[in-house]
Design a protein around this motif. Structure first.
Motif, PDB file in Angstrom:
ATOM      1  N   UNK A  57      47.387 -12.243   9.581  1.00 52.43           N
ATOM      2  CA  UNK A  57      46.838 -11.723   8.323  1.00 52.43           C
ATOM      3  C   UNK A  57      46.559 -10.229   8.452  1.00 52.43           C
ATOM      4  N   UNK A  58      46.258  -9.816   9.676  1.00 54.39           N
ATOM      5  CA  UNK A  58      45.939  -8.402   9.916  1.00 54.39           C
ATOM      6  C   UNK A  58      47.185  -7.594  10.320  1.00 54.39           C
ATOM      7  N   UNK A  59      47.970  -8.197  11.219  1.00 48.23           N
ATOM      8  CA  UNK A  59      49.205  -7.508  11.649  1.00 48.23           C
ATOM      9  C   UNK A  59      50.360  -8.304  11.060  1.00 48.23           C
ATOM     10  N   UNK A  60      50.921  -7.794  10.019  1.00 49.36           N
ATOM     11  CA  UNK A  60      51.929  -8.583   9.294  1.00 49.36           C
ATOM     12  C   UNK A  60      53.280  -8.454  10.001  1.00 49.36           C
ATOM     13  N   UNK A  61      53.824  -9.588  10.451  1.00 42.93           N
ATOM     14  CA  UNK A  61      55.089  -9.521  11.198  1.00 42.93           C
ATOM     15  C   UNK A  61      56.302  -9.464  10.281  1.00 42.93           C
ATOM     16  N   UNK A  62      57.377  -8.932  10.806  1.00 39.89           N
ATOM     17  CA  UNK A  62      58.648  -8.968  10.067  1.00 39.89           C
ATOM     18  C   UNK A  62      59.347 -10.301  10.304  1.00 39.89           C
ATOM     19  N   UNK A  63      59.136 -10.849  11.500  1.00 35.38           N
ATOM     20  CA  UNK A  63      59.780 -12.122  11.852  1.00 35.38           C
ATOM     21  C   UNK A  63      58.766 -13.009  12.567  1.00 35.38           C
ATOM     22  N   UNK A  64      58.916 -14.302  12.359  1.00 33.97           N
ATOM     23  CA  UNK A  64      58.094 -15.275  13.080  1.00 33.97           C
ATOM     24  C   UNK A  64      59.050 -16.251  13.771  1.00 33.97           C
ATOM     25  N   UNK A  65      58.797 -16.483  15.060  1.00 36.18           N
ATOM     26  CA  UNK A  65      59.631 -17.426  15.816  1.00 36.18           C
ATOM     27  C   UNK A  65      58.735 -18.521  16.374  1.00 36.18           C
ATOM     28  N   UNK A  66      59.263 -19.714  16.409  1.00 30.98           N
ATOM     29  CA  UNK A  66      58.512 -20.811  17.009  1.00 30.98           C
ATOM     30  C   UNK A  66      59.182 -21.176  18.327  1.00 30.98           C
ATOM     31  N   UNK A  67      58.368 -21.120  19.373  1.00 27.82           N
ATOM     32  CA  UNK A  67      58.874 -21.464  20.697  1.00 27.82           C
ATOM     33  C   UNK A  67      58.358 -22.852  21.043  1.00 27.82           C
ATOM     34  N   UNK A  68      59.252 -23.729  21.454  1.00 28.53           N
ATOM     35  CA  UNK A  68      58.826 -25.074  21.865  1.00 28.53           C
ATOM     36  C   UNK A  68      59.757 -25.546  22.969  1.00 28.53           C
ATOM     37  N   UNK A  69      59.186 -26.097  24.002  1.00 23.71           N
ATOM     38  CA  UNK A  69      59.999 -26.593  25.118  1.00 23.71           C
ATOM     39  C   UNK A  69      60.858 -25.521  25.746  1.00 23.71           C
ATOM     40  N   UNK A  70      60.401 -24.307  25.734  1.00 25.95           N
ATOM     41  CA  UNK A  70      61.141 -23.231  26.402  1.00 25.95           C
ATOM     42  C   UNK A  70      62.279 -22.656  25.582  1.00 25.95           C
ATOM     43  N   UNK A  71      62.345 -23.031  24.289  1.00 29.49           N
ATOM     44  CA  UNK A  71      63.421 -22.509  23.426  1.00 29.49           C
ATOM     45  C   UNK A  71      62.838 -22.092  22.083  1.00 29.49           C
ATOM     46  N   UNK A  72      63.522 -21.152  21.427  1.00 29.44           N
ATOM     47  CA  UNK A  72      63.127 -20.823  20.053  1.00 29.44           C
ATOM     48  C   UNK A  72      63.751 -21.879  19.141  1.00 29.44           C
ATOM     49  N   UNK A  73      62.873 -22.637  18.481  1.00 31.31           N
ATOM     50  CA  UNK A  73      63.393 -23.751  17.669  1.00 31.31           C
ATOM     51  C   UNK A  73      63.435 -23.388  16.181  1.00 31.31           C
ATOM     52  N   UNK A  74      62.778 -22.326  15.807  1.00 28.46           N
ATOM     53  CA  UNK A  74      62.800 -21.958  14.391  1.00 28.46           C
ATOM     54  C   UNK A  74      62.434 -20.486  14.262  1.00 28.46           C
ATOM     55  N   UNK A  75      63.107 -19.763  13.406  1.00 30.93           N
ATOM     56  CA  UNK A  75      62.760 -18.371  13.109  1.00 30.93           C
ATOM     57  C   UNK A  75      62.682 -18.206  11.606  1.00 30.93           C
ATOM     58  N   UNK A  76      61.847 -17.299  11.187  1.00 30.40           N
ATOM     59  CA  UNK A  76      61.726 -17.063   9.756  1.00 30.40           C
ATOM     60  C   UNK A  76      60.927 -15.809   9.495  1.00 30.40           C
ATOM     61  N   UNK A  77      60.503 -15.633   8.256  1.00 31.28           N
ATOM     62  CA  UNK A  77      59.669 -14.467   7.956  1.00 31.28           C
ATOM     63  C   UNK A  77      58.198 -14.879   8.031  1.00 31.28           C
ATOM     64  N   UNK A  78      57.319 -14.065   7.505  1.00 33.38           N
ATOM     65  CA  UNK A  78      55.884 -14.320   7.688  1.00 33.38           C
ATOM     66  C   UNK A  78      55.429 -15.631   7.034  1.00 33.38           C
ATOM     67  N   UNK A  79      56.228 -16.115   6.072  1.00 31.95           N
ATOM     68  CA  UNK A  79      55.820 -17.362   5.410  1.00 31.95           C
ATOM     69  C   UNK A  79      55.885 -18.550   6.365  1.00 31.95           C
ATOM     70  N   UNK A  80      56.688 -18.412   7.403  1.00 31.72           N
ATOM     71  CA  UNK A  80      56.771 -19.503   8.386  1.00 31.72           C
ATOM     72  C   UNK A  80      55.407 -19.708   9.064  1.00 31.72           C
ATOM     73  N   UNK A  81      54.727 -18.626   9.294  1.00 29.61           N
ATOM     74  CA  UNK A  81      53.410 -18.727   9.928  1.00 29.61           C
ATOM     75  C   UNK A  81      52.438 -19.483   9.022  1.00 29.61           C
ATOM     76  N   UNK A  82      52.509 -19.224   7.729  1.00 31.39           N
ATOM     77  CA  UNK A  82      51.630 -19.943   6.784  1.00 31.39           C
ATOM     78  C   UNK A  82      51.933 -21.435   6.810  1.00 31.39           C
ATOM     79  N   UNK A  83      53.213 -21.741   6.853  1.00 33.02           N
ATOM     80  CA  UNK A  83      53.618 -23.150   6.877  1.00 33.02           C
ATOM     81  C   UNK A  83      53.094 -23.831   8.154  1.00 33.02           C
TER      82      UNK A  83
END
Lengths: 250, 416
Positions: A213-239
């Motif tokens: 909310x304070x530092x607005x990212x251009x991209x959000x990535x989800x790391x799980x099990x040692x891999x990036x499983x999903x990438x998106x914009x800041x709305x991904x973080x809200x989800x």
């Protein structure tokens, strides 16, 4: 600026990164989120060159004078001198070494490498006092031992002060928001925002949406099990904040 | 042939030979190596041909102070060379300082090696401070062994009058291009009521240097003694400190810093005896050990029956910065009184790899990180020196010694 290609790494014989691909350009802010044990901190340590982590395959390339160079064989200090900075999740206490001495040695090491003029003690004290204002850190902290006796919030602010002084091109902030109260979080985030510019890039590793909310990212990535499983914009973080990680892990 | 070797061996025989490995103050010490060092020193001294002009030409006007790695502006300076003493700078009027021609000394329980060294010794400093006298500047004694072959032994004596105050530094000058003799220095003395003596020994001039020194002090009521031993890298050496706190209120602080590299061995032995009530002692030794060097420490505190309400602590810490580096410690407490404070502690550890990584992640090289952490490790020993002049000198010498220490360490890393 940074290109991570199919990066696999292990620590203590345990595979922690299982094929990471990520590209980061100057001026971008990337947030990396994920459940506990997903490999977020491991990625930050591998980027900084922690000796306990062994890269099994893949590559990490960093822009050095407009040429992408593999940094995997570089010592941590070589990476730092080229502009890679890791803000530690648990900043290390170094008893007996004053903050100002430590910072000046670090600053001058980078200046030497980059062919810039080093600063003497007096010049540096003035320079760093101004930088301290960015994170509202009392200048008294400069004469105390590095992180010794600092509260959790002070340690994190001290990390951002180091970032301000060393002016890296790539800053990886490993859970810089953990353990911070609301006021400290705002101060740290404002500090990072002031340091953000078109020539540098920031990787924010976090568990929580609130930092974003304070530092607005251009991209959000989800790391799980040692891999990036999903990438998106800041709305991904809200989800993720609303729905957690389960939907991604099924 | 001078017959020196024969005389020395006969002398040693009359003292019962070298101390036995079971002697409490020689436990763990590599006596066989020590015997070889002594034999070589004696043989070299035996073979030396006396020079027709043995003392060369050195004078107050011609002495080159730039040989020293620090400024002597704030010191009175004396030079000991062979059997001569020369005032080089700022002779104070409040004291008597001359050659200890009668070789006066006070030993607590001397062993055969001390006896032998004393028998072979040249006169060193005789310092007498009258009652109430205060030395404005620290006295710097430069010990020049360049004229010596095989073995340089000096015996110093310090007599502190009641309420007098002085700081004395014994500084071993590096031999330029000549073989390094075994250097033995004996410093003993008496501190009368409420006198204050701060004394330092600075040594370690080369990887092949060999050195033995011993301090013996006897303290009267409310006197205060501070001893600091700074070893910048001694090939093979040993320092002994014997302090007798004889009267109420006497206090002693005995401390040291040693930086050891390559195959260097340094042994520190301390024996402090509290014989009177309300006496106070502190031991604080730190060493950084690299290469396959070895640090030894034996600290013994004896609190006698009458020394009620005494307070004693001893601390020895070794930081190992290479896999083959070693440290051994033998701390001992012997308490015969029932109302005292007495603590002892010894630790040996390695640098925290996370601290090293943290510093490296901030652009410092491995060597710079080791330098910074080593400095942080030993610095408190220097900060506890009460005499400002001596403290500044020690800080400056340490600042110079650490880069050399790390440079040698780094060069070994690069050697396959």
């Amino acid at each position: 600026m940074l290109s991570i290609e199919n990066l696999k790494a292990k620590v203590n014989d345990k595979e922690v990164l299982k094929g990471i691909d990520l590209k980061i350009k100057a001026g971008e802010v990337h947030a990396i989120m994920g459940p506990n044990g997903s490999g977020k901190s491991s990625l930050s340590k591998v980027l900084a060159g922690h000796p306990a982590y062994e890269v099994e395959s893949g590559d990490v390339k960093f822009d050095v004078n407009f040429e992408m160079k593999s940094i995997l064989d570089w010592e941590p200090e070589e990476r730092a001198r080229e502009g890679i900075f890791l803000a530690f999740q648990y900043p290390i206490e170094v008893p007996g070494v004053s903050n100002i001495t430590f910072l000046r040695l670090a600053f001058n090491a980078i200046c030497r490498h980059q062919g810039a003029s080093e600063m003497n003690e007096e010049e540096f004290r003035k320079f760093v006092a101004k930088k301290s204002e960015i994170v509202k850190l009392n200048p008294d902290f400069l004469d105390r031992a590095v992180n010794e006796g600092f509260s959790g919030g002070e340690k994190k602010r001290n990390e951002i002060l180091q970032m301000a002084v060393l002016n890296p091109r790539l800053a990886v902030l490993d859970e810089t928001d953990s353990g911070l109260d609301i006021d400290s979080l705002r101060i740290v985030a404002e500090g990072v925002n002031r340091l953000r510019n078109k020539n540098n890039a920031i990787v924010l590793i976090t568990h929580y949406q609130r930092l974003l909310d304070y530092i607005v990212p251009d991209f959000v990535h989800v790391l799980a099990g040692g891999k990036i499983v999903k990438s998106g914009d800041k709305t991904l973080a809200h989800k993720l904040e609303k729905e957690g990680y389960d939907w991604l892990l099924q | 042939m001078s017959g020196f070797l024969e005389k020395a061996q006969s002398r040693l025989g009359s003292f019962g030979g070298l101390p036995h490995r079971n002697h409490p103050l020689w436990k763990g010490f590599p006596l066989q190596k020590w015997e070889k060092v002594l034999d070589a020193a004696l043989e070299e001294r035996e073979a030396a041909v006396p020079s027709p002009s043995p003392r060369g030409s050195v004078s107050k006007e011609t002495f080159d102070f730039s040989l020293l790695p620090f400024s002597v502006e704030d010191f009175s300076v004396l030079l000991f060379r062979g059997e001569e003493v020369l005032w080089l700078k700022d002779r104070p009027s409040v004291m008597e300082a001359r050659l200890n021609t009668e070789k006066r000394s006070l030993f607590s329980d001397p062993d055969s090696f001390a006896e032998l060294s004393l028998a072979l010794a040249h006169p060193g400093l005789f310092l007498k401070m009258e009652a109430e006298a205060v030395l404005e500047k620290p006295l710097l004694c430069l010990l020049d062994a360049s004229l010596e072959s095989g073995w340089e032994s000096l015996v110093h004596f310090v007599e502190m009058g009641a309420r007098s105050k002085a700081a004395v530094v014994f500084y071993s000058l590096q031999n330029q291009g000549s073989p390094t003799p075994l250097r033995t220095h004996f410093v003993s003395g008496e501190l009368k009521d409420s006198s204050v003596l701060t004394t330092a020994l600075v040594s370690g001039t080369s990887f092949v240097s060999k050195q033995f020194h011993r301090f013996d002090f006897f303290q009267k009521k409310d006197s205060r003694l501070e001893v600091i031993d700074l070893g910048k890298g001694i090939g093979f050496g040993r320092g002994e400190y014997h302090v007798e706190l004889l009267e109420r209120g006497a206090s002693a602080q005995v401390s040291g810093i040693h930086l050891l590299n390559d195959h260097q061995i340094y042994d520190t032995r301390v024996r402090i005896s509290h014989a009177a009530p309300e006496t106070y002692s502190r031991q604080n030794f730190k060493c950084v050990v690299s290469g396959s060097a070895q640090s030894l420490y034996g600290g013994s505190v004896i609190i006698q029956k009458d020394a009620q309400k005494s307070d004693s602590s001893q601390s020895h810490k070794a930081l190992l910065v290479a896999p083959a580096a070693k440290a051994s410690a033998f701390p001992e407490l012997e308490v015969h009184a029932d109302d005292v404070k007495a603590t002892h502690g010894s630790s040996t550890g390695q640098m925290n790899p996370e601290e090293i990584f943290y510093l490296k992640s901030r652009a410092l090289s491995q060597g710079e990180a080791v330098h910074l952490l080593s400095e942080a490790f030993v610095k408190d020993v220097v900060l506890k020196i009460s005499d400002a002049g001596l403290r500044l000198l020690m800080e400056s010498l340490l600042e110079q010694a650490l880069p050399d220490f790390v440079r040698v360490m780094e060069s070994r890393w690069r050697t396959p």
